[in-house]
Design a protein around this motif. Sequence first.
Motif, short mmCIF file in Angstrom:
data_model
loop_
_atom_site.label_atom_id
_atom_site.label_comp_id
_atom_site.label_asym_id
_atom_site.label_seq_id
_atom_site.Cartn_x
_atom_site.Cartn_y
_atom_site.Cartn_z
N LEU A 137 -4.83 -39.65 45.66
CA LEU A 137 -3.43 -39.54 45.26
C LEU A 137 -2.91 -40.85 44.68
N ALA A 138 -3.30 -41.97 45.31
CA ALA A 138 -2.85 -43.27 44.79
C ALA A 138 -3.41 -43.51 43.40
N GLY A 139 -4.68 -43.15 43.18
CA GLY A 139 -5.26 -43.28 41.85
C GLY A 139 -4.58 -42.39 40.84
N PHE A 140 -4.25 -41.15 41.24
CA PHE A 140 -3.56 -40.22 40.34
C PHE A 140 -2.18 -40.73 39.96
N HIS B 135 -16.40 -46.30 41.02
CA HIS B 135 -15.17 -46.72 41.68
C HIS B 135 -14.80 -45.77 42.82
N TYR B 136 -14.88 -44.47 42.55
CA TYR B 136 -14.51 -43.50 43.58
C TYR B 136 -15.56 -43.46 44.70
N ALA B 137 -16.83 -43.67 44.35
CA ALA B 137 -17.86 -43.73 45.39
C ALA B 137 -17.61 -44.93 46.30
N PHE B 138 -17.20 -46.04 45.70
CA PHE B 138 -16.90 -47.23 46.49
C PHE B 138 -15.70 -46.99 47.40
N LEU B 139 -14.66 -46.33 46.88
CA LEU B 139 -13.51 -46.01 47.72
C LEU B 139 -13.92 -45.10 48.88
N GLY B 140 -14.86 -44.19 48.61
CA GLY B 140 -15.37 -43.35 49.69
C GLY B 140 -16.06 -44.16 50.77
N LYS C 52 2.16 -49.26 39.74
CA LYS C 52 0.85 -49.89 39.87
C LYS C 52 0.16 -49.44 41.15
N GLU C 53 -1.17 -49.71 41.21
CA GLU C 53 -1.96 -49.22 42.33
C GLU C 53 -1.51 -49.83 43.65
N ASP C 54 -1.16 -51.12 43.67
CA ASP C 54 -0.76 -51.73 44.93
C ASP C 54 0.54 -51.13 45.44
N ALA C 55 1.47 -50.83 44.52
CA ALA C 55 2.74 -50.24 44.94
C ALA C 55 2.55 -48.81 45.45
N SER C 56 1.72 -48.02 44.78
CA SER C 56 1.50 -46.65 45.24
C SER C 56 0.79 -46.63 46.59
#
Length: 274
Positions: A70-73, A168-173, A81-85
Amino acid sequence: MRRALVGCFALSLSAPPIGVFLMLRRMSLMTEAMSHAILPGAAVGFLVAGLSLPAMTLGGLAAGLAVALLAGFVTRSTVIKEDASLAAFYLISLAAGVLLVSLRGSQVDLLHILFGSVLALDDPALLLLGGIATVTLFALAALYRPLVMECVDPLFLRSVSGVGGPVHYAFLGLVVMNLVGGFQALGTLLAVGLMLLPAISARLWATDLSGLIPVSMLLAMAASLSGLILSYHADLPTGPAIVLSAGALYVVSLLVGTRGGLLRRLMRRRHLAA
């Protein structure tokens, strides 16, 4: 104590390498938000099955992945920005998780979820931590080159290859998995302790990934062992003692680290002045 040591050693093998990549990507503070993002899912698992390891683990994993996506979306679809979300989702998740636990559980249950109970690790929890460590190490070995490239120049990686997004998404996982593992031992508030503090400390002893990753693992193991010994002899809470031991190692590294320690810089300046 032996189970706690085995669990913390398993966490020390998987979490610090993740912390090294987070530090190199300037995403260290993101883990604090992600650690609280798993709280609502763990709370839902608690409401459904009580203090059940499978239910709370699956709930925390689902909630953490959902918040990351959701933050990425939101970042891609809006001007935020990503930090704010992540900060917004972090605050919502923390409040929702505490509220959900309070609906059914006692204050003791809430403290157990927030701060963990590393001395209560049982066989299923140890198997979970060992499985997370195994998956993380194999995944990092497979994704090592694109992860390094993404740390150095993510735009170049996206221009020459289409693996930037999936990596990137694999790393977030992997981040979420290790936070779930840390949650089992140290709770949601301290889960990032063994992930970030040894990685940051290792930066003061090594300059490249071939040194950062093993040094961070060794520092995490040292913090786990010294924290458990300190908690046993001084009758202190075990989780905070482990994280404080990691913090003490960071202070020592900050002072005498071979790669930019404050005392070494001061001695070098005096030598040049003389």
